[in-house]
Design a protein around this motif. Sequence first.
Motif: not given
Lengths: 291, 386
Positions: B113-135
């Motif tokens: 729940k917390r991860v989802a909320r933070v991802a939402e806040t920062l607009g990261l939801t579409p990239w949750l399953d990516r590795r950092p090197k692909h960002l």
Amino acid sequence: MNGRKEHRLTRIRRRTAALAAGAVNYLVLTAAALLYIAPILFMVVASFKPDERVLPEAGTWQAFFPDEVTLDNYAAVFRRVPFGRYMFNSLLITGSIVGGGLVVNSLAGYALARLQWRGRGAVFRVVLALMILPLQAIAVPLFYQTTVLGWRDTYVVQIVPFVANAFAIYLFYTFFLGMPKELEEAARIDGAGVWRTLVEIVLPNAKPAFAAAAITTFLMYWGLYLWPLMVTTHEDVRPLPLGIATFRTLPPIQWGDIMAFAVMMVAPVLVVFVIFQRWFVRGVATTGMKG
Amino acid sequence: MATVQLNHVEKVFPDGTRAVADFSLDVRDGEFLVLVGPSGCGKSTILRMLAGLEEPTGGEIRIGGETVNHRPPQKRNVAMVFQQYALYPHKTVRQNLAFPLRMMKMAKAERNKRVARVAETLGLTPWLDRRPKHLSGGQRQRVAMGRAMVRNPAVFLLDEPLSNLDAKLRVQVRAEIAQLQRRLRTTTIYVTHDQVEAMTLGDRVAVLLDGRLQQIGGGRELYDAPANVFVAGFLGSPGMNIFHTRLHGGEGDTLELEFGEQRLAVPEEAAARFGRVDALLERPLLAGLRPEAFSPAEDGARENGVRVRVAASEALGYENLVYFESPAPVFGQPAAGGEEHAAARMVARLPAAGPPSATGDSVVLTVDARRLVLFDREGKALSAKD
């Protein structure tokens, strides 16, 4: 007009020169490759040929292109010596050295690279010194020690002295030094202790170092001959290098059988190399180690 | 949320380098404090001591009222964003964000729940399953922020978090960080060498040099009333013009300030901010004028004007920066450390509307003497209280 023509000529000449240089390059490389692969190819081919044709045909094309293929030699190896036992022993001994070594040496390398402790400098210098010491130099005192411990004719005596490996420690040390420290610091701040950080953050990112260490120690000890010869007398615990030494002199001397033995002995090396090659190359690149 | 206190903190490294010396600071609960200074001034060391990555060799660090000098990082409830982000390369964005929560042994449902909320806040939801090197750089920066936010730490520590972003993105993320901090109200300590970040982000700004605190206060306060010539030169771009001078008595309640051979009229009340006027007169001083204290003189008017020769000018579109040969001996700015000729120049910030000046032109500039700052010869700002 004339100038332009000349210019074109120079260009063509230059291109021809480049092509010629490339051709020579490849020619030399191909020759070198053939030179390296020829004995291995000869070994493999000979192992599949009827025994009586191996030596007579050694100087002919049939040495590399056999007109008759058989598995008799392989069957003979298993019939004449306890090959399975040798193989099992070698796999067990080398596997234990490699497996135990990965645990011990990676931890030692990490401790030297990252942790602060009293005597670290001295230990590091000892590790460096050990790297240049060949086995032959310590074989006799080591033999004495292990005999006192009553370890003769065991697996233990063939494994324990080689688990800790100065070269592997140094390899891990340089790898961990090159790893960004921030990763571990971030993990600490995120709530992980020293062990958690090691297991969750450091080790998963050290695969290339593990592969490089695994492959080099495997190669170092798969062919070890002197030490097992000193400390073992029973076939039960002897590894492949002693097996082939015995087999080579076991009458009747049959080269096809010997080649079959040799092929089966190097096969695991190839398998290990193929599996780890991808990581190994990367490991060499990141540790600055040359094989 | 928590207060942060540093009392006479000192850090001497094993090789004898004194990175931080007698450093004291009180950060209020929920405050956004910026530590700014040139590289090597000890600001990052202070941050690392707060995080627990370095131990102070003297003094006391308190977080939320408790002394934490010897407490390991994982027991301090602080979160840090690194300059290089330090994202775990083998973990996905989701796993990166969840890592601090897992270390807290939080139940999986709550964690998600917390991860989802933070991802939402920062607009990261579409990239949750990516590795950092692909960002992209900006996305990585956001993941680093998210990993810090996700467990609601008592204190945020940010170490030059924008320095790896390109100029445009930097402005955008800077605004986002400010907005985020205002909403979360988490005590934040932000290290930067960029004075624009310092001025725009901080509730208060602490300026450091050589491991020592030079001045702390609101951005405006530091800009208008720098405590010493270093702060004056460091804040503002370009920094304050500082020159050697003396004050002389003039007619009535107007004093005269040496500007090389020329004289600037200074109203007595403008000088009185820096001490008793008779004590200021005739002694060697350093004076500072911001580039915007100059303005183009009206046609013909010579009132409080100085005539100077233009050395170079830069048209920025919205203003012109005019560098002129200084009539007065310029004080060598310790921070700038620039080339020799730069030290003999001053700079004025003039409206773009004015006629462009060419190198070699002789122009008259009017000086707003109310913006004058006076320092003693050692470079410490004079004050009426002394």
